[in-house]
Design an enzyme around this catalytic site. Sequence first.
Site, PDB file in Angstrom:
ATOM      1  CG  ASP A 102      -0.689  38.368  17.744  1.00  0.00           C
ATOM      2  OD1 ASP A 102      -0.478  37.147  17.592  1.00  0.00           O
ATOM      3  OD2 ASP A 102      -0.450  39.214  16.858  1.00  0.00           O
ATOM      4  CB  SER A 103      -2.870  33.075  19.072  1.00  0.00           C
ATOM      5  OG  SER A 103      -2.123  32.843  20.244  1.00  0.00           O
ATOM      6  CG  ASP A 129       2.954  37.769  19.788  1.00  0.00           C
ATOM      7  OD1 ASP A 129       4.080  37.878  19.253  1.00  0.00           O
ATOM      8  OD2 ASP A 129       2.088  36.965  19.392  1.00  0.00           O
ATOM      9  CE  LYS A 165       5.511  35.164  18.619  1.00  0.00           C
ATOM     10  NZ  LYS A 165       4.691  35.784  17.523  1.00  0.00           N
ATOM     11  CD  GLU A 215       2.794  38.223  13.333  1.00  0.00           C
ATOM     12  OE1 GLU A 215       2.393  38.678  12.240  1.00  0.00           O
ATOM     13  OE2 GLU A 215       2.056  37.616  14.124  1.00  0.00           O
ATOM     14  CD  GLU A 242       2.085  31.063  12.455  1.00  0.00           C
ATOM     15  OE1 GLU A 242       2.568  31.927  13.201  1.00  0.00           O
ATOM     16  OE2 GLU A 242       0.862  30.776  12.442  1.00  0.00           O
TER      17      GLU A 242
HETATM   18  O1  KIV Z   1       0.320  34.441  18.763  1.00  0.00           O
HETATM   19  C1  KIV Z   1       0.761  33.287  18.789  1.00  0.00           C
HETATM   20  O2  KIV Z   1       0.225  32.392  19.447  1.00  0.00           O
HETATM   21  C2  KIV Z   1       1.944  33.003  17.979  1.00  0.00           C
HETATM   22  C3  KIV Z   1       2.347  31.570  17.827  1.00  0.00           C
HETATM   23  C4  KIV Z   1       1.408  30.884  16.941  1.00  0.00           C
HETATM   24  C5  KIV Z   1       3.753  31.431  17.399  1.00  0.00           C
HETATM   25  O3  KIV Z   1       2.535  33.889  17.459  1.00  0.00           O
END
Ligand code: KIV
Length: 270
Positions: A45-46, A84, A114, A116, A184
């Site tokens: 989600d970056s 994500d 993934k 959080e 992280e």
């Molecule tokens: O969204 C992302 O790119 C991430 C990484 C920084 C682990 O969660």
Amino acid sequence: MTDFSIKDFSNFKSMQKKITMVTAYDYTSAQILESAAIDTILVGDSLGMVIQGKQNTMEVTIEDILYHTKSVRTGAPNSFIIADMPYLSYHFSPNDTIKNAAKLICHGAANAVKLEINHMAAIEHIKALISAQIPVIGHIGMTPQSVNMFGGFKVQGKTNNEALHILELAKEVERSGASAIVLECIPAHLAEEITETLTIPTIGIGAGNSCDGQVLVFHDLIGLTDSPPKFVKSYCNAKEILTQSIETFANEVMNGIFPEVKHSFTGTIK
Ligand code: KIV
């Protein structure tokens, strides 16, 4: 080309083989990562920051992640892709969590999702996904979706209490059935302790050198990001190379140098 599978998270850890992970959001970068034999690709989600230009990841939606996961899968048909779960896509009922994750697995062809995790109540969502046969990667420490609770992107686990909380979360993420865990921005000694305690691998980002693998954001890795965070190593200066190339193109067009004969087509006009 890589044939990494979900079982390889534990295989790599037992063989003490480091796991590589890089983010991708589009067809072309996914192709590059697959040909560089990166073990796992993360549709992070970056993308809210590096693709959409936002200050944080809070506005990213499940539809955004699905769109980018589809492009990445097209570019990297043989890679292990983790999608994500964005903010508020796993915060309501476990059934909603399963439905959202299923979009990424069934329509985006991701291999895992993934999540959080920064409080124990979130663990039930991992368990729900595992019960639906969806592989899960946990993500703890400086979880960017908690930016408003943390009061900024700040290293977590510096105090004894915070460190114990993160260690307990890590153990719970493992117990709930996750296959790996991203750490992280936590102190290196805490990441080392978590890595030694868990049987699942840890993938670090700003978490020192003891983790079982490392992840970087594609744009940071190739030097497209202005003022990247301290934990980033840029392996080339793509921003400079691209800017120079585009300036050269513009100069050549203005001076009539490009296109040359070899770039042109021939034919007859009757
Ligand atoms: O969204 C992302 O790119 C991430 C990484 C920084 C682990 O969660």
